[in-house]
Scaffold this active site. Sequence first.
Site, PDB file in Angstrom:
ATOM      1  CG  ASP A   1      -0.225  -0.015   2.475  1.00  0.00           C
ATOM      2  OD1 ASP A   1       0.966  -0.054   2.861  1.00  0.00           O
ATOM      3  OD2 ASP A   1      -1.098   0.086   3.630  1.00  0.00           O
TER       4      ASP A   1
ATOM      5  CG  ASP B   1      -0.424   1.739   6.777  1.00  0.00           C
ATOM      6  OD1 ASP B   1      -0.703   0.601   6.612  1.00  0.00           O
ATOM      7  OD2 ASP B   1       0.427   1.946   7.188  1.00  0.00           O
TER       8      ASP B   1
ATOM      9  CG  ASP C   1       0.035  -1.213  10.620  1.00  0.00           C
ATOM     10  OD1 ASP C   1      -0.283  -1.833   9.278  1.00  0.00           O
ATOM     11  OD2 ASP C   1       0.860  -0.453  10.511  1.00  0.00           O
TER      12      ASP C   1
END
Length: 188
Positions: A57, A75, A79
């Site tokens: 990504d 992101d 995570d």
Amino acid sequence: MLTPLGRALARLGISPNVITLLGTLGVAAGALGFYPRGQLFWGSVVITVFVLADLLDGVMARMLGTGSVWGAFLDSTLDRVGDAAIFSGLILWFMATGEGVLAGVALFCLVAGAVVSYAKARAEGLGLSCDVGLAERSERLLVVLVAAGLSGLGVPYILAVGLWLLAAASAFTVGQRIIHVYRQTVPT
């Protein structure tokens, strides 16, 4: 190495944020589908494949010039979801097999990993630097996935040793980050 794949996905109209989401879903499905059933090797293989989406990504965002605050937030947040799924899958396996102590160590690793990430995010939110630490996310993932995978192949004690080392390294990293921020904020 990921650039050709990123370019192909971009040509198909797939955005980096979609890759982030699919990567997290794959990690969670692999961790919660394989680990609680004791399929540690195959779980680690599936998780590793989807963890690579975490690299993809970023490659795509840079390549397309579409990096954004939203993408970075998504992101980082996802995570934490992926990490929680990995350790939760292991905790479920340990509980099912009567390994309560290792379940506790895995829980500690989950919480300490979240605190490691939070400490950095909070420091940066306050305008401070916090790029220190022995056990950042990539190191934590490497240790847990290799240890779980090797354990699934029959290597004795490797998962227990890996988790205990990871617990110690994560606690140490939390301490490093606290001291680093303290030194930036408290006059000597």
